[in-house]
Design an enzyme around this catalytic site. Structure first.
Site, PDB file in Angstrom:
ATOM      1  N   CYS A   5      -7.251   8.062   1.683  1.00 49.42           N
ATOM      2  CA  CYS A   5      -5.934   8.646   1.949  1.00 49.42           C
ATOM      3  C   CYS A   5      -5.876  10.146   1.684  1.00 49.42           C
ATOM      4  O   CYS A   5      -4.924  10.806   2.091  1.00 49.42           O
ATOM      5  CB  CYS A   5      -4.872   7.922   1.118  1.00 49.42           C
ATOM      6  SG  CYS A   5      -4.531   6.246   1.705  1.00 49.42           S
ATOM      7  N   GLU A  19      14.448   7.339   7.807  1.00 47.39           N
ATOM      8  CA  GLU A  19      14.416   6.994   6.382  1.00 47.39           C
ATOM      9  C   GLU A  19      13.136   7.439   5.691  1.00 47.39           C
ATOM     10  O   GLU A  19      13.098   7.598   4.470  1.00 47.39           O
ATOM     11  CB  GLU A  19      14.592   5.480   6.194  1.00 47.39           C
ATOM     12  CG  GLU A  19      15.993   4.957   6.502  1.00 47.39           C
ATOM     13  CD  GLU A  19      16.225   4.729   7.992  1.00 47.39           C
ATOM     14  OE1 GLU A  19      17.341   4.347   8.372  1.00 47.39           O
ATOM     15  OE2 GLU A  19      15.278   4.949   8.784  1.00 47.39           O
ATOM     16  N   ASP A  34       8.066   3.229   3.883  1.00 49.70           N
ATOM     17  CA  ASP A  34       6.681   2.813   4.050  1.00 49.70           C
ATOM     18  C   ASP A  34       6.404   2.154   5.392  1.00 49.70           C
ATOM     19  O   ASP A  34       5.268   2.124   5.850  1.00 49.70           O
ATOM     20  CB  ASP A  34       6.287   1.852   2.917  1.00 49.70           C
ATOM     21  CG  ASP A  34       6.220   2.568   1.578  1.00 49.70           C
ATOM     22  OD1 ASP A  34       5.409   3.496   1.461  1.00 49.70           O
ATOM     23  OD2 ASP A  34       6.987   2.221   0.665  1.00 49.70           O
ATOM     24  N   ASP A  59       4.559   2.081  -2.313  1.00 50.78           N
ATOM     25  CA  ASP A  59       3.185   2.021  -2.802  1.00 50.78           C
ATOM     26  C   ASP A  59       2.670   3.443  -2.971  1.00 50.78           C
ATOM     27  O   ASP A  59       3.091   4.369  -2.287  1.00 50.78           O
ATOM     28  CB  ASP A  59       2.280   1.177  -1.896  1.00 50.78           C
ATOM     29  CG  ASP A  59       2.149   1.709  -0.485  1.00 50.78           C
ATOM     30  OD1 ASP A  59       3.062   2.423  -0.023  1.00 50.78           O
ATOM     31  OD2 ASP A  59       1.152   1.386   0.174  1.00 50.78           O
ATOM     32  N   GLY A  66      -7.605  -5.511  18.442  1.00 53.52           N
ATOM     33  CA  GLY A  66      -7.537  -4.136  17.986  1.00 53.52           C
ATOM     34  C   GLY A  66      -7.901  -3.140  19.059  1.00 53.52           C
ATOM     35  O   GLY A  66      -7.897  -3.448  20.249  1.00 53.52           O
TER      36      GLY A  66
END
EC number: 2.7.9.3
Length: 356
Positions: free
Chosen positions: A20, A53, A56, A232, A144
């Site tokens: 990340c 907003e 997540d 998270d 995918g």
């Protein structure tokens, strides 16, 4: 095709960032969203959480008892094991659903791969790791999308379900709430050290164990206890994600630096200078929003800003919080009360050296 094998490739050497920490910086993302202006959106009274907003995931109400959660997440290699990278990336992608109080149902693989430079069976190992974690969560991987790209990337698009009345969001923090963190910090400095071959095996194993632990139990405990505000902790670090919650709720908070848990070896690696660009960007972005007491060490300050990958949940828990903490401990989670919500300027955080 090169003669490289799965065993001979150091995946973390192939990207400028890891996990990340490779994501767009919080300041850049804020600037991007501002530059977009108001986007045309179809009117939909069932859209419970959308673009504005900044939560997540997006949430669409289907009926009185069901709402759909939609999210996606992918990133560059954070460890050298393809299988473990897949596991971590899947756990991280599923985490957004848990952060909303839901459970994942189906997922799609997202992959970028330098097909002429890396063995394709290595990508197979990555996807097997992702499927292993998704299966353990009861989430079916149903397909995918892949592209040929110079820098390998992997993640998932995930669909989950939640009861509309049990939805967790970032804008429901209340004064007096206690802040509970369910995983220790430090994956950013550890992954940076892995890239430079400076992290010991025990340190890597502990970090992988943390990053592959699903936030499912933490989410279940939060929902059962009536918690309504959570997120998270990922690329923006503990303080960055808390800042977003507080800004959305119009409140401030205190963080007790001595109560925040760190992964084994993380403090020492921060002291040795293994700080990612993502973490440095977090520190810069939050400079005007965070007051850190003089007695808090530089290393602790770095870890509070550390860009996490597949971190724990940060919950804003109404008093009393002891029963919820005990249930998290009973489920084997490394949960800690790390601060409290107070009245004050929206998004302001005061970091104290010890709990008052």
């Amino acid at each position: 095709m090169s003669e490289l094998t799965v065993e001979s490739v150091r995946l973390t050497s192939l990207s400028p960032g890891a996990g990340c920490a490779c994501k767009l910086r919080q300041g850049s993302l804020t600037q991007l969203m501002s530059s977009l202006g108001p986007l045309p959106q179809p009117m939909n009274e069932n859209l419970l959480i959308g673009l504005s907003e900044g939560d997540d995931a997006a949430v669409l109400k289907l009926n009185q008892d069901q709402a759909l959660i939609v999210t996606t997440d992918f990133f560059t290699p954070i460890v050298d094991s393809p299988f473990d990278w897949g596991r971590i990336a899947a756990a991280n992608a599923l985490s957004d659903v848990y952060a909303m109080g839901g459970h994942p149902t189906i997922a799609l693989n997202l992959a970028a791969w330098p097909a002429d430079d890396l063995p394709i069976d290595m990508l197979g190992e990555v996807m097997r790791g992702g499927a292993a974690v998704a299966t353990s969560a009861g989430c079916a991987v149903v397909g995918g999308h892949t592209i040929d790209d110079a820098v390998p990337k992997y993640g998932m698009a995930v669909v989950g379900m939640v009861h509309p009345d049990r939805l967790l969001s970032i804008d429901r923090v209340q004064p007096g709430d206690r802040l509970i963190l369910t995983k220790p910090l430090g994956t950013g400095v550890i992954s940076t050290a892995i890239k430079q071959e400076a992290a010991g095996n025990d340190v890597v194993r502990a970090a992988v164990r943390s990053m592959t632990t699903l936030n499912s139990s933490a989410s279940e405990v939060a929902v059962a206890a009536g918690v309504s505000a959570a997120t998270d902790v990922t690329g923006f670090g503990l303080l960055g994600h808390l800042h977003r919650m507080l800004a959305a709720s119009g409140l401030s908070a205190e963080i007790y630096a001595d109560r925040v848990p760190f992964l084994p070896g993380a403090w020492e690696l921060a002291q040795a200078g293994f700080v990612s660009r993502g973490t440095r960007a977090n520190i810069s972005f939050l400079e005007s929003a965070v007051d850190i007491a003089d007695e808090v060490s530089v290393e602790t300050s770095i870890l509070l800003h550390d860009a996490q990958t597949s971190g724990g949940l940060l919950m804003s828990v109404p008093q009393p919080a002891e029963q919820l903490l005990e249930e998290l401990w009973r489920r084997g989670l490394y949960a800690t009360l790390v601060g409290k919500v107070i009245d004050g300027d929206a998004g302001r955080i005061v970091v104290t050296g010890e709990q008052p």
